[in-house]
Design a protein around this motif. Structure first.
Motif, PDB file in Angstrom:
ATOM      1  N   GLN A 286      42.582  41.762  30.720  1.00 13.68           N
ATOM      2  CA  GLN A 286      41.729  42.929  30.892  1.00 13.68           C
ATOM      3  C   GLN A 286      42.506  44.054  31.571  1.00 13.68           C
ATOM      4  OE1 GLN A 286      38.796  42.813  29.419  1.00 13.68           O
ATOM      5  NE2 GLN A 286      39.204  40.667  28.900  1.00 13.68           N
ATOM      6  N   ALA A 287      42.054  45.284  31.368  1.00 17.87           N
ATOM      7  CA  ALA A 287      42.723  46.447  31.962  1.00 17.87           C
ATOM      8  C   ALA A 287      42.742  46.326  33.486  1.00 17.87           C
ATOM      9  CB  ALA A 287      42.011  47.724  31.541  1.00 17.87           C
ATOM     10  N   GLN A 288      43.915  46.562  34.072  1.00 26.08           N
ATOM     11  CA  GLN A 288      44.096  46.434  35.512  1.00 26.08           C
ATOM     12  C   GLN A 288      44.175  47.814  36.169  1.00 26.08           C
ATOM     13  OE1 GLN A 288      44.233  43.131  36.997  1.00 26.08           O
ATOM     14  NE2 GLN A 288      43.376  42.911  34.936  1.00 26.08           N
ATOM     15  N   LYS A 289      43.542  47.937  37.329  1.00 24.70           N
ATOM     16  CA  LYS A 289      43.547  49.207  38.051  1.00 24.70           C
ATOM     17  C   LYS A 289      44.753  49.345  38.966  1.00 24.70           C
ATOM     18  CE  LYS A 289      38.492  49.618  38.038  1.00 24.70           C
ATOM     19  NZ  LYS A 289      37.278  49.747  38.877  1.00 24.70           N
ATOM     20  N   GLU A 290      45.346  48.214  39.370  1.00 32.13           N
ATOM     21  CA  GLU A 290      46.489  48.248  40.271  1.00 32.13           C
ATOM     22  C   GLU A 290      47.571  47.307  39.777  1.00 32.13           C
ATOM     23  OE1 GLU A 290      45.123  47.209  44.131  1.00 32.13           O
ATOM     24  OE2 GLU A 290      43.985  49.063  44.441  1.00 32.13           O
ATOM     25  N   ALA A 291      48.803  47.676  40.041  1.00 31.65           N
ATOM     26  CA  ALA A 291      49.922  46.801  39.692  1.00 31.65           C
ATOM     27  C   ALA A 291      50.180  45.824  40.832  1.00 31.65           C
ATOM     28  CB  ALA A 291      51.170  47.633  39.423  1.00 31.65           C
ATOM     29  N   PRO A 292      50.506  44.567  40.531  1.00 24.77           N
ATOM     30  CA  PRO A 292      50.770  43.586  41.585  1.00 24.77           C
ATOM     31  C   PRO A 292      52.092  43.900  42.294  1.00 24.77           C
ATOM     32  CG  PRO A 292      51.274  42.655  39.446  1.00 24.77           C
ATOM     33  CD  PRO A 292      50.643  43.985  39.191  1.00 24.77           C
ATOM     34  N   PRO A 293      52.242  43.466  43.558  1.00 26.42           N
ATOM     35  CA  PRO A 293      53.495  43.712  44.288  1.00 26.42           C
ATOM     36  C   PRO A 293      54.680  43.103  43.542  1.00 26.42           C
ATOM     37  CG  PRO A 293      51.764  42.904  45.767  1.00 26.42           C
ATOM     38  CD  PRO A 293      51.240  42.757  44.376  1.00 26.42           C
ATOM     39  N   ASP A 294      55.723  43.905  43.391  1.00 22.01           N
ATOM     40  CA  ASP A 294      56.968  43.458  42.741  1.00 22.01           C
ATOM     41  C   ASP A 294      56.745  42.966  41.315  1.00 22.01           C
ATOM     42  OD1 ASP A 294      58.343  44.011  45.113  1.00 22.01           O
ATOM     43  OD2 ASP A 294      57.888  42.014  45.903  1.00 22.01           O
ATOM     44  N   MET A 295      55.623  43.341  40.744  1.00 19.56           N
ATOM     45  CA  MET A 295      55.301  42.946  39.358  1.00 19.56           C
ATOM     46  C   MET A 295      55.352  41.433  39.155  1.00 19.56           C
ATOM     47  SD  MET A 295      54.500  45.642  37.645  1.00 19.56           S
ATOM     48  CE  MET A 295      54.727  45.226  35.914  1.00 19.56           C
ATOM     49  N   GLN A 296      54.975  40.691  40.178  1.00 18.19           N
ATOM     50  CA  GLN A 296      54.943  39.235  40.093  1.00 18.19           C
ATOM     51  C   GLN A 296      53.503  38.777  39.888  1.00 18.19           C
ATOM     52  OE1 GLN A 296      57.750  37.306  40.106  1.00 18.19           O
ATOM     53  NE2 GLN A 296      58.858  39.259  40.167  1.00 18.19           N
ATOM     54  N   CYS A 297      53.323  37.774  39.011  1.00 20.02           N
ATOM     55  CA  CYS A 297      51.985  37.267  38.711  1.00 20.02           C
ATOM     56  C   CYS A 297      51.957  35.762  38.969  1.00 20.02           C
ATOM     57  CB  CYS A 297      51.616  37.568  37.257  1.00 20.02           C
ATOM     58  SG  CYS A 297      49.945  37.027  36.826  1.00 20.02           S
ATOM     59  N   ARG A 298      50.916  35.341  39.669  1.00 21.16           N
ATOM     60  CA  ARG A 298      50.787  33.922  39.991  1.00 21.16           C
ATOM     61  C   ARG A 298      49.784  33.207  39.091  1.00 21.16           C
ATOM     62  NH1 ARG A 298      51.375  36.508  44.941  1.00 21.16           N
ATOM     63  NH2 ARG A 298      53.124  35.756  46.206  1.00 21.16           N
ATOM     64  N   ASP A 299      49.229  33.917  38.132  1.00 19.88           N
ATOM     65  CA  ASP A 299      48.258  33.293  37.229  1.00 19.88           C
ATOM     66  C   ASP A 299      48.949  32.254  36.346  1.00 19.88           C
ATOM     67  OD1 ASP A 299      46.397  35.055  38.277  1.00 19.88           O
ATOM     68  OD2 ASP A 299      46.708  36.534  36.694  1.00 19.88           O
ATOM     69  N   LYS A 300      48.195  31.215  36.005  1.00 16.62           N
ATOM     70  CA  LYS A 300      48.727  30.149  35.146  1.00 16.62           C
ATOM     71  C   LYS A 300      47.678  29.719  34.141  1.00 16.62           C
ATOM     72  CE  LYS A 300      52.142  28.181  38.328  1.00 16.62           C
ATOM     73  NZ  LYS A 300      52.118  29.323  39.228  1.00 16.62           N
ATOM     74  N   PHE A 301      48.169  29.136  33.047  1.00 19.49           N
ATOM     75  CA  PHE A 301      47.297  28.586  32.015  1.00 19.49           C
ATOM     76  C   PHE A 301      47.625  27.106  31.826  1.00 19.49           C
ATOM     77  CE2 PHE A 301      46.820  33.018  31.223  1.00 19.49           C
ATOM     78  CZ  PHE A 301      45.595  33.184  30.584  1.00 19.49           C
ATOM     79  N   LEU A 302      46.622  26.376  31.407  1.00 24.37           N
ATOM     80  CA  LEU A 302      46.791  24.952  31.103  1.00 24.37           C
ATOM     81  C   LEU A 302      46.233  24.699  29.710  1.00 24.37           C
ATOM     82  CD1 LEU A 302      47.534  22.068  32.058  1.00 24.37           C
ATOM     83  CD2 LEU A 302      45.130  21.828  32.760  1.00 24.37           C
ATOM     84  N   LEU A 303      47.085  24.173  28.842  1.00 23.85           N
ATOM     85  CA  LEU A 303      46.644  23.837  27.483  1.00 23.85           C
ATOM     86  C   LEU A 303      46.585  22.315  27.357  1.00 23.85           C
ATOM     87  CD1 LEU A 303      47.500  25.595  24.222  1.00 23.85           C
ATOM     88  CD2 LEU A 303      47.540  23.106  24.270  1.00 23.85           C
ATOM     89  N   GLN A 304      45.392  21.808  27.067  1.00 20.99           N
ATOM     90  CA  GLN A 304      45.172  20.374  26.908  1.00 20.99           C
ATOM     91  C   GLN A 304      44.989  20.061  25.428  1.00 20.99           C
ATOM     92  OE1 GLN A 304      41.686  20.297  29.583  1.00 20.99           O
ATOM     93  NE2 GLN A 304      42.843  18.849  30.863  1.00 20.99           N
ATOM     94  N   SER A 305      45.516  18.939  25.002  1.00 25.08           N
ATOM     95  CA  SER A 305      45.365  18.519  23.603  1.00 25.08           C
ATOM     96  C   SER A 305      45.081  17.021  23.555  1.00 25.08           C
ATOM     97  CB  SER A 305      46.623  18.855  22.799  1.00 25.08           C
ATOM     98  OG  SER A 305      47.771  18.251  23.379  1.00 25.08           O
ATOM     99  N   VAL A 306      44.294  16.612  22.548  1.00 27.25           N
ATOM    100  CA  VAL A 306      43.900  15.216  22.404  1.00 27.25           C
ATOM    101  C   VAL A 306      43.674  14.916  20.927  1.00 27.25           C
ATOM    102  CG1 VAL A 306      41.449  15.770  22.729  1.00 27.25           C
ATOM    103  CG2 VAL A 306      42.263  13.455  23.213  1.00 27.25           C
TER     104      VAL A 306
END
Length: 240
Positions: free
Chosen positions: A72-92
């Protein structure tokens, strides 16, 4: 690329060309190189920030599936352009013929004894691509390097001056054309007026000729004068 037993995932990093106040998307490709139907589910540590379509589905044997992740559109840039978000893909692995509507949360429950493969994906912010600088045409091998218009302010000034000169010349040509049309209209009106006067004199001359046959030399003298006037007028018309 992930080389899991069920699904191969590419890429393993979600790279977003970060721009403020703008939605940004990137794609994942899931490849099923087995002969089994494989169900998948995508989860994230920040579900309000991202939209995943589809977030669940079934990849058919020996086929692929594309997953689009939109930030989604962000109003502010994170410090040092670092992102801590993660995704998990599960398969079965699921039964043959299964579809997305058959997927349940229980399928991905390891405690229930299901064999679930997991792959963690990182989020990386990168700089947006820069548009190429405009360059001048006509530079050949061995000639001086091409200079972009943005690097030389005089180029823009020269182009503006040339455009202004062309516009001014166009106005001048229009003015001259208008004057020529006005002169032609005036001369045409004068010519038509002279022709009308000539026709009127001819009519009077015919009348005098008829009268001269009855009255004598006085009228004949007037006829000669009128003929002379008609000759003068005709000469004036020819000059016009």
């Amino acid at each position: 690329m992930s080389t899991a037993d069920l699904l191969s995932i590419e890429p393993l990093e979600l790279k977003f060309p970060f721009e403020l106040r703008k939605q940004i998307s990137c794609a994942l490709q899931l490849s099923n190189k087995t002969d089994n139907y494989v169900a998948f589910k995508v989860k994230t540590t920040n579900p309000k920030k991202y939209c995943v379509r589809p977030n669940t589905g079934v990849v058919l044997p020996r086929s692929t599936c594309d997953v689009v992740v939109t930030m989604q559109a962000q109003k502010e840039a994170p410090p040092d352009m670092q992102c801590r978000d993660k995704f998990l893909l599960q398969s079965v692995k699921v039964n043959d013929g299964a579809s997305a509507k058959d997927i349940t949360a229980e399928m991905f429950n390891k405690e229930a004894g299901h064999v679930v493969e997991e792959c963690k994906l990182k989020v990386v912010y990168v700089s947006p691509p820069q548009p190429p600088s405009p360059v001048r045409e006509g530079s050949e091998e061995g000639s001086p390097p091409r200079v972009s218009a943005s690097d030389n302010g005089h180029a823009n000034a020269a182009e503006f001056a040339a455009a202004a000169k062309q516009f001014s010349e166009g106005l001048e040509a229009q003015d001259k054309s208008f004057e020529a049309r006005a002169l032609i209209t005036k001369l045409t009106a004068e010519k038509n007026s002279a022709i009308q006067q000539n026709n009127k004199l001819r009519q009077e001359l015919e009348l005098l000729k008829r009268q001269s046959s009855k009255s004598g030399s006085g009228v004949s003298f007037m006829v000669v004068i009128l003929i002379g006037l008609i000759g003068i007028i005709m000469g004036y018309i020819m000059k016009k």
